[in-house]
Motif scaffolding. Sequence first.
Motif, PDB file in Angstrom:
ATOM      1  N   MET A   1      47.092  37.712   6.680  1.00 29.96           N
ATOM      2  CA  MET A   1      46.417  37.666   7.967  1.00 29.96           C
ATOM      3  C   MET A   1      47.410  37.844   9.108  1.00 29.96           C
ATOM      4  O   MET A   1      48.536  37.347   9.036  1.00 29.96           O
ATOM      5  N   PRO A   2      47.007  38.538  10.160  1.00 30.52           N
ATOM      6  CA  PRO A   2      47.848  38.594  11.356  1.00 30.52           C
ATOM      7  C   PRO A   2      47.840  37.235  12.059  1.00 30.52           C
ATOM      8  O   PRO A   2      46.996  36.388  11.773  1.00 30.52           O
ATOM      9  N   SER A   3      48.753  37.044  12.993  1.00 31.77           N
ATOM     10  CA  SER A   3      48.813  35.783  13.743  1.00 31.77           C
ATOM     11  C   SER A   3      47.702  35.763  14.795  1.00 31.77           C
ATOM     12  O   SER A   3      47.089  36.798  15.079  1.00 31.77           O
ATOM     13  N   PRO A   4      47.440  34.594  15.416  1.00 31.55           N
ATOM     14  CA  PRO A   4      46.471  34.568  16.529  1.00 31.55           C
ATOM     15  C   PRO A   4      46.851  35.550  17.629  1.00 31.55           C
ATOM     16  O   PRO A   4      45.977  36.117  18.284  1.00 31.55           O
ATOM     17  N   VAL A   5      48.162  35.764  17.819  1.00 35.00           N
ATOM     18  CA  VAL A   5      48.610  36.730  18.838  1.00 35.00           C
ATOM     19  C   VAL A   5      48.046  38.116  18.513  1.00 35.00           C
ATOM     20  O   VAL A   5      47.500  38.809  19.382  1.00 35.00           O
ATOM     21  N   GLY A   6      48.141  38.514  17.242  1.00 36.44           N
ATOM     22  CA  GLY A   6      47.619  39.815  16.817  1.00 36.44           C
ATOM     23  C   GLY A   6      46.116  39.916  17.039  1.00 36.44           C
ATOM     24  O   GLY A   6      45.617  40.948  17.499  1.00 36.44           O
ATOM     25  N   HIS A   7      45.395  38.835  16.730  1.00 39.71           N
ATOM     26  CA  HIS A   7      43.933  38.873  16.902  1.00 39.71           C
ATOM     27  C   HIS A   7      43.539  38.913  18.385  1.00 39.71           C
ATOM     28  O   HIS A   7      42.582  39.595  18.755  1.00 39.71           O
ATOM     29  N   VAL A   8      44.288  38.175  19.219  1.00 36.85           N
ATOM     30  CA  VAL A   8      44.002  38.206  20.662  1.00 36.85           C
ATOM     31  C   VAL A   8      44.264  39.615  21.205  1.00 36.85           C
ATOM     32  O   VAL A   8      43.447  40.174  21.953  1.00 36.85           O
ATOM     33  N   LEU A   9      45.389  40.203  20.813  1.00 40.60           N
ATOM     34  CA  LEU A   9      45.720  41.567  21.270  1.00 40.60           C
ATOM     35  C   LEU A   9      44.656  42.556  20.806  1.00 40.60           C
ATOM     36  O   LEU A   9      44.275  43.474  21.538  1.00 40.60           O
ATOM     37  N   CYS A  10      44.146  42.352  19.587  1.00 39.09           N
ATOM     38  CA  CYS A  10      43.108  43.237  19.060  1.00 39.09           C
ATOM     39  C   CYS A  10      41.833  43.110  19.898  1.00 39.09           C
ATOM     40  O   CYS A  10      41.167  44.103  20.192  1.00 39.09           O
ATOM     41  N   GLY A  11      41.491  41.868  20.302  1.00 38.88           N
ATOM     42  CA  GLY A  11      40.323  41.642  21.165  1.00 38.88           C
ATOM     43  C   GLY A  11      40.479  42.356  22.494  1.00 38.88           C
ATOM     44  O   GLY A  11      39.532  42.967  23.003  1.00 38.88           O
ATOM     45  N   ILE A  12      41.685  42.290  23.061  1.00 36.03           N
ATOM     46  CA  ILE A  12      41.950  42.963  24.337  1.00 36.03           C
ATOM     47  C   ILE A  12      41.808  44.480  24.162  1.00 36.03           C
ATOM     48  O   ILE A  12      41.213  45.165  24.997  1.00 36.03           O
ATOM     49  N   LEU A  13      42.322  44.994  23.036  1.00 35.90           N
ATOM     50  CA  LEU A  13      42.256  46.434  22.769  1.00 35.90           C
ATOM     51  C   LEU A  13      40.795  46.900  22.635  1.00 35.90           C
ATOM     52  O   LEU A  13      40.407  47.927  23.207  1.00 35.90           O
ATOM     53  N   ILE A  14      39.979  46.132  21.902  1.00 32.26           N
ATOM     54  CA  ILE A  14      38.554  46.497  21.752  1.00 32.26           C
ATOM     55  C   ILE A  14      37.873  46.479  23.122  1.00 32.26           C
ATOM     56  O   ILE A  14      37.082  47.369  23.453  1.00 32.26           O
ATOM     57  N   TYR A  15      38.209  45.470  23.931  1.00 31.57           N
ATOM     58  CA  TYR A  15      37.625  45.372  25.278  1.00 31.57           C
ATOM     59  C   TYR A  15      37.963  46.623  26.101  1.00 31.57           C
ATOM     60  O   TYR A  15      37.098  47.196  26.761  1.00 31.57           O
ATOM     61  N   LEU A  16      39.240  47.020  26.047  1.00 35.62           N
ATOM     62  CA  LEU A  16      39.678  48.179  26.834  1.00 35.62           C
ATOM     63  C   LEU A  16      39.016  49.469  26.346  1.00 35.62           C
ATOM     64  O   LEU A  16      38.674  50.344  27.145  1.00 35.62           O
ATOM     65  N   ILE A  17      38.817  49.579  25.028  1.00 35.70           N
ATOM     66  CA  ILE A  17      38.185  50.791  24.487  1.00 35.70           C
ATOM     67  C   ILE A  17      36.718  50.855  24.909  1.00 35.70           C
ATOM     68  O   ILE A  17      36.239  51.879  25.414  1.00 35.70           O
TER      69      ILE A  17
END
Length: 184
Positions: A1-17
């Motif tokens: 599993m990625p760290s919470p940092v990775g999941h938060v960054l992924c959430g930001i990326l989905i938001y931006l897309i």
Amino acid sequence: MPSPVGHVLCGILIYLIINRYNNRYSLSVLSLYIFFSVLPDIDFAPGFIIHDPSFFHQGLTHTLGAAAIAGTIGSLILRRKGQFINCCLLFTGIYYFHVVLDYIASASDTSYPFGVALFWPFSVEHYSFPVMIFLDIWRGETNTTFISGLFNYHNLLAIMIELMIFLPPIILLYYFSFHKKQAD
Ligand SMILES: [Zn+2]
């Protein structure tokens, strides 16, 4: 599993897309994206009750069924008029992307369960990604060592890899979809 940092960054990326054509961005909406991006890891919480924080991890909450339930509940709580289906699909999608990301990171799984039951309740099979991209996150095995076990060189390296993967598209998308429009 990625760290919470990775999941938060992924959430930001989905938001931006998804919101790339919007002129302004909303911190409250972004918070919702981040919330659903990290929500599946709530399964550490019941583990603390039995003094084995990882016991339930990457189980029931890391499935398609859980994503659909979380999306439905989220949409019911938000109660946006005429937006129930859209919100439900959006939240389900963001939540499920966490599950998919854990699947992509599953080649580095060092503890049971190996892989993710991506399609439960339709299939109980656990799927593991064949290529190692992310590093597994090391953590303590008991309530008292869980947090302190997160601070080590291996996890720092894991987070650096996540930053290298997620930050470039985030910065590019932010620049081209928001920053540039504000300058216009
Ligand atoms: Zn997870």
